[in-house]
Design a protein around this motif. Structure first.
Motif, mmCIF file in Angstrom:
data_model
loop_
_atom_site.group_PDB
_atom_site.id
_atom_site.type_symbol
_atom_site.label_atom_id
_atom_site.label_comp_id
_atom_site.label_asym_id
_atom_site.label_seq_id
_atom_site.Cartn_x
_atom_site.Cartn_y
_atom_site.Cartn_z
ATOM 1 N N GLN A 1 0.852 -1.176 0.000
ATOM 2 C CA GLN A 1 0.000 0.000 0.000
ATOM 3 C C GLN A 1 0.891 1.230 0.000
ATOM 4 O OE1 GLN A 1 -2.723 0.190 3.272
ATOM 5 N NE2 GLN A 1 -3.092 2.350 2.981
ATOM 6 N N VAL A 2 0.648 2.106 -0.955
ATOM 7 C CA VAL A 2 1.429 3.331 -1.029
ATOM 8 C C VAL A 2 0.575 4.578 -0.893
ATOM 9 C CG1 VAL A 2 3.275 2.340 -2.421
ATOM 10 C CG2 VAL A 2 1.285 3.330 -3.549
ATOM 11 N N ALA A 3 -0.716 4.403 -0.820
ATOM 12 C CA ALA A 3 -1.599 5.566 -0.711
ATOM 13 C C ALA A 3 -2.759 5.251 0.223
ATOM 14 C CB ALA A 3 -2.125 5.959 -2.084
ATOM 15 N N HIS A 4 -3.309 6.287 0.776
ATOM 16 C CA HIS A 4 -4.460 6.169 1.676
ATOM 17 C C HIS A 4 -5.473 7.193 1.195
ATOM 18 C CE1 HIS A 4 -6.403 5.196 5.492
ATOM 19 N NE2 HIS A 4 -6.712 6.482 5.563
ATOM 20 N N LEU A 5 -6.671 6.747 0.871
ATOM 21 C CA LEU A 5 -7.684 7.622 0.312
ATOM 22 C C LEU A 5 -8.815 7.796 1.311
ATOM 23 C CD1 LEU A 5 -8.718 9.073 -2.276
ATOM 24 C CD2 LEU A 5 -9.777 6.902 -2.917
ATOM 25 N N LEU A 6 -9.088 9.042 1.674
ATOM 26 C CA LEU A 6 -10.212 9.352 2.563
ATOM 27 C C LEU A 6 -11.375 9.846 1.714
ATOM 28 C CD1 LEU A 6 -8.342 11.249 5.405
ATOM 29 C CD2 LEU A 6 -9.104 8.883 5.388
ATOM 30 N N LEU A 23 -9.613 4.695 -10.816
ATOM 31 C CA LEU A 23 -8.408 5.517 -10.914
ATOM 32 C C LEU A 23 -8.011 5.661 -12.381
ATOM 33 C CD1 LEU A 23 -6.456 3.870 -7.982
ATOM 34 C CD2 LEU A 23 -7.658 6.053 -7.957
ATOM 35 N N ASP A 24 -7.688 6.872 -12.793
ATOM 36 C CA ASP A 24 -7.311 7.146 -14.180
ATOM 37 C C ASP A 24 -5.885 6.653 -14.418
ATOM 38 O OD1 ASP A 24 -6.617 8.212 -16.653
ATOM 39 O OD2 ASP A 24 -7.748 10.051 -16.320
ATOM 40 N N PRO A 25 -5.676 5.710 -15.344
ATOM 41 C CA PRO A 25 -4.337 5.157 -15.563
ATOM 42 C C PRO A 25 -3.414 6.040 -16.405
ATOM 43 C CG PRO A 25 -5.906 4.089 -17.015
ATOM 44 C CD PRO A 25 -6.693 5.033 -16.139
ATOM 45 N N LEU A 29 -1.444 11.826 -15.119
ATOM 46 C CA LEU A 29 -2.432 12.184 -14.104
ATOM 47 C C LEU A 29 -2.239 11.429 -12.795
ATOM 48 C CD1 LEU A 29 -5.658 12.344 -16.294
ATOM 49 C CD2 LEU A 29 -4.243 14.241 -15.494
ATOM 50 N N THR A 30 -1.864 10.169 -12.870
ATOM 51 C CA THR A 30 -1.746 9.347 -11.669
ATOM 52 C C THR A 30 -0.316 8.833 -11.565
ATOM 53 O OG1 THR A 30 -4.035 8.654 -11.993
ATOM 54 C CG2 THR A 30 -2.732 7.400 -10.415
ATOM 55 N N GLN A 31 0.458 9.458 -10.688
ATOM 56 C CA GLN A 31 1.838 9.020 -10.497
ATOM 57 C C GLN A 31 2.329 9.391 -9.109
ATOM 58 O OE1 GLN A 31 4.566 10.839 -13.215
ATOM 59 N NE2 GLN A 31 3.955 12.907 -12.725
ATOM 60 N N LEU A 32 3.373 8.721 -8.698
ATOM 61 C CA LEU A 32 4.024 9.002 -7.419
ATOM 62 C C LEU A 32 5.445 9.442 -7.703
ATOM 63 C CD1 LEU A 32 2.884 5.804 -5.492
ATOM 64 C CD2 LEU A 32 1.948 8.101 -5.264
ATOM 65 N N ARG A 49 5.933 0.971 -13.049
ATOM 66 C CA ARG A 49 6.352 0.986 -11.653
ATOM 67 C C ARG A 49 5.181 1.189 -10.700
ATOM 68 N NH1 ARG A 49 11.587 4.954 -11.868
ATOM 69 N NH2 ARG A 49 12.867 3.683 -13.231
ATOM 70 N N LEU A 50 3.988 1.401 -11.273
ATOM 71 C CA LEU A 50 2.800 1.630 -10.460
ATOM 72 C C LEU A 50 1.635 0.840 -11.046
ATOM 73 C CD1 LEU A 50 1.479 3.266 -8.122
ATOM 74 C CD2 LEU A 50 0.921 5.009 -9.830
ATOM 75 N N VAL A 51 0.983 0.085 -10.200
ATOM 76 C CA VAL A 51 -0.207 -0.660 -10.603
ATOM 77 C C VAL A 51 -1.396 -0.062 -9.867
ATOM 78 C CG1 VAL A 51 -1.349 -2.906 -10.603
ATOM 79 C CG2 VAL A 51 1.122 -2.774 -10.959
ATOM 80 N N LEU A 52 -2.415 0.316 -10.610
ATOM 81 C CA LEU A 52 -3.610 0.904 -10.022
ATOM 82 C C LEU A 52 -4.695 -0.161 -9.910
ATOM 83 C CD1 LEU A 52 -3.753 4.245 -12.036
ATOM 84 C CD2 LEU A 52 -2.708 3.810 -9.806
ATOM 85 N N VAL A 53 -5.400 -0.140 -8.795
ATOM 86 C CA VAL A 53 -6.481 -1.099 -8.562
ATOM 87 C C VAL A 53 -7.743 -0.310 -8.249
ATOM 88 C CG1 VAL A 53 -7.259 -3.007 -7.135
ATOM 89 C CG2 VAL A 53 -4.830 -2.773 -7.651
#
Length: 87
Positions: A1-6, A23-25, A29-32, A49-53
Motif C-alpha cells: 500500500q502506497v496511498a491512503h484515500l479518505l 483511478l485514471d491510468p 495524471l496518476t503518479q508518485l 512501476r505503479l499498478v492501479l487497482v
C-alpha cells in the motif's frame, strides 16, 4: 500500500448503494514521485512501476453509538453485576 484515500459520503447516500472508485491510468495524471518531484523517481503506469487497482464502497446502515450518559449507565450496571457476582 502506497496511498491512503479518505472519502466523505453525502448524507443522501442510500443503504446498500455501491459507489465505484476508478483511478485514471493516464501516467501524467496518476503518479508518485519523491518529495522534490524528481522525474527520474516517478512511478506511474507508463513505466510499469505503479499498478492501479479500482475499488468500491458499499454503504452499510449506521451503527448506533452510545452517548455519554448511556456509557455511564452501562459502566454502573457492569460494576453492580460484578459486585453481585462476587457475593
Amino acid at each position: 500500500q502506497v496511498a491512503h484515500l479518505l472519502v466523505t459520503l453525502s448524507p443522501s447516500v442510500v443503504v446498500g448503494q455501491v459507489i465505484t472508485l476508478t483511478l485514471d491510468p493516464t501516467p501524467a495524471l496518476t503518479q508518485l514521485t519523491d518529495q522534490s518531484g524528481t522525474p527520474g523517481t516517478a512511478e506511474n503506469t507508463g513505466n510499469a512501476r505503479l499498478v492501479l487497482v479500482n475499488g468500491s464502497i458499499t454503504v452499510f446502515p449506521p451503527v448506533p453509538a452510545f452517548g455519554p450518559i448511556a456509557l455511564i449507565l452501562l459502566a454502573i450496571s457492569l460494576i453492580f453485576i460484578a459486585i453481585r457476582a462476587r457475593s
